[in-house]
Scaffold this motif. Sequence first.
Motif, PDB file in Angstrom:
ATOM      1  N   GLU A 140      -8.973   2.126   4.551  1.00  0.00           N
ATOM      2  CA  GLU A 140      -7.744   1.643   3.921  1.00  0.00           C
ATOM      3  C   GLU A 140      -6.654   1.395   4.965  1.00  0.00           C
ATOM      4  O   GLU A 140      -5.915   0.411   4.877  1.00  0.00           O
TER       5      GLU A 140
ATOM      6  N   ARG B 293      -8.956   4.641  -3.407  1.00  0.00           N
ATOM      7  CA  ARG B 293      -8.228   4.091  -2.268  1.00  0.00           C
ATOM      8  C   ARG B 293      -7.291   5.077  -1.585  1.00  0.00           C
ATOM      9  O   ARG B 293      -7.132   5.019  -0.371  1.00  0.00           O
ATOM     10  N   ASP B 294      -6.669   5.959  -2.335  1.00  0.00           N
ATOM     11  CA  ASP B 294      -5.755   6.919  -1.715  1.00  0.00           C
ATOM     12  C   ASP B 294      -6.485   8.240  -1.517  1.00  0.00           C
ATOM     13  O   ASP B 294      -7.001   8.831  -2.470  1.00  0.00           O
TER      14      ASP B 294
ATOM     15  N   PRO C 116       0.832  -1.207   0.000  1.00  0.00           N
ATOM     16  CA  PRO C 116       0.000   0.000   0.000  1.00  0.00           C
ATOM     17  C   PRO C 116       0.863   1.252   0.000  1.00  0.00           C
ATOM     18  O   PRO C 116       2.081   1.187   0.214  1.00  0.00           O
TER      19      PRO C 116
ATOM     20  N   ARG D  28     -11.218   0.755  -4.521  1.00  0.00           N
ATOM     21  CA  ARG D  28     -11.657  -0.428  -3.770  1.00  0.00           C
ATOM     22  C   ARG D  28     -13.169  -0.583  -3.919  1.00  0.00           C
ATOM     23  O   ARG D  28     -13.931   0.363  -3.752  1.00  0.00           O
TER      24      ARG D  28
END
Length: 387
Positions: free
Chosen positions: A293, A260-261, A132, A238
């Motif tokens: 996350e 996701r980020d 990640p 995601r």
Amino acid sequence: MYQRLTHQIVLSALESQAAVVLLGPRQVGKTTLALDIGEQRPSVYLDLEREGDRRILTEPDLYLDEQVGKLVILDEVQQMPDLFKSLRGQIDMRRRKGVRTGQFLLLGSASNVLLHQSAESLAGRVRYIEMPPLLLDEVGGDRLNELWLRGGFPESFQADSDQASMDWRRDFLRTYLERDIPALGPRIPATTLRRFWTMLAHAQGGLLNAAALAEGLGVSGQTIGRYLDLLVDLMLVRRLQPWHENVGKRLVKSPKVFVRDSGLVHALLGLESPESLLGHPVVGGSWEGFCIETLIAAAPAGTLPFFYRTAAGAELDLVLRLPGDEIWAIEIKRTTSPKVSRGFHLAVEDIKADTKILVYAGARDVPVGEGLRAMPLADAVAKLRAL
């Protein structure tokens, strides 16, 4: 340079497997980590995006036969999909010579592409590890808000200013849309895919509504599914699935979708500063996605993440089914008041949760009652790491 938690995971995997595939988006730090590992042992490194390095592997067995006893690091290995069959033969040949582990470290930024290419040919010979972006317990809890705003891509997080960080993320998005995604094969106009990605950011943490997205983009529902699959495969989005066990309730069946980020969420929406983020309607969804996350990354390998929602209003932001079937129910609130709704307690009863946690913006770990504890994100991460 931050000490990445993935570093030790990769080292351990190399001690037990012949090959390790390290997956993650571009610019997440895979190459830096691999080169650091390579400095600690005899190794060779090839970047398969470079024409000269690909030519070295025109006859792969001739080259790889000479590298027995070394860790062979192959970056962007999805550029040479035919290489996997040769790697299988190399691994088997080395096993016969008594070299069983730590032979190949393969880096890739396209998850399902790599999995499909290697699953059959390297079955039983490879371990997959996802890397990640930078995590809260890697950078320190005192930098939580900075990590949330800028996201975890190292160049973005470590930029000299919020503006420099935003400039890096905009360039990152442009490069993915104009170069990296077309290189994988899909012929999707960059402007269309950017609009789709931005629409997902606006709806951060919402239920997937393919019909609304299709109408907004003027495409079919099947096309929306194809776009979403692509961003999920690239580990940029995601798709959080709903809890699916039959609990005698009318369950929501659509997945939740998160970019996701968190830094990419803010770049897509033009949120350059803490003030612009806090004043934007996406602030709640952005915080929820950031926490989810972070918690999934901290959970033990093999943990399955879900959310839970019923038509009657029972809801959990995150459900973690840990190895051994222990179930954690987690609610996420950006508030200093450690309170949950009645829907939380109903949901906990429905899924028979073993551990109940409220991640909130307070500074202390406190009991709330009925077995529920409220704690800062850093404490919840530490609790999962300790398992």
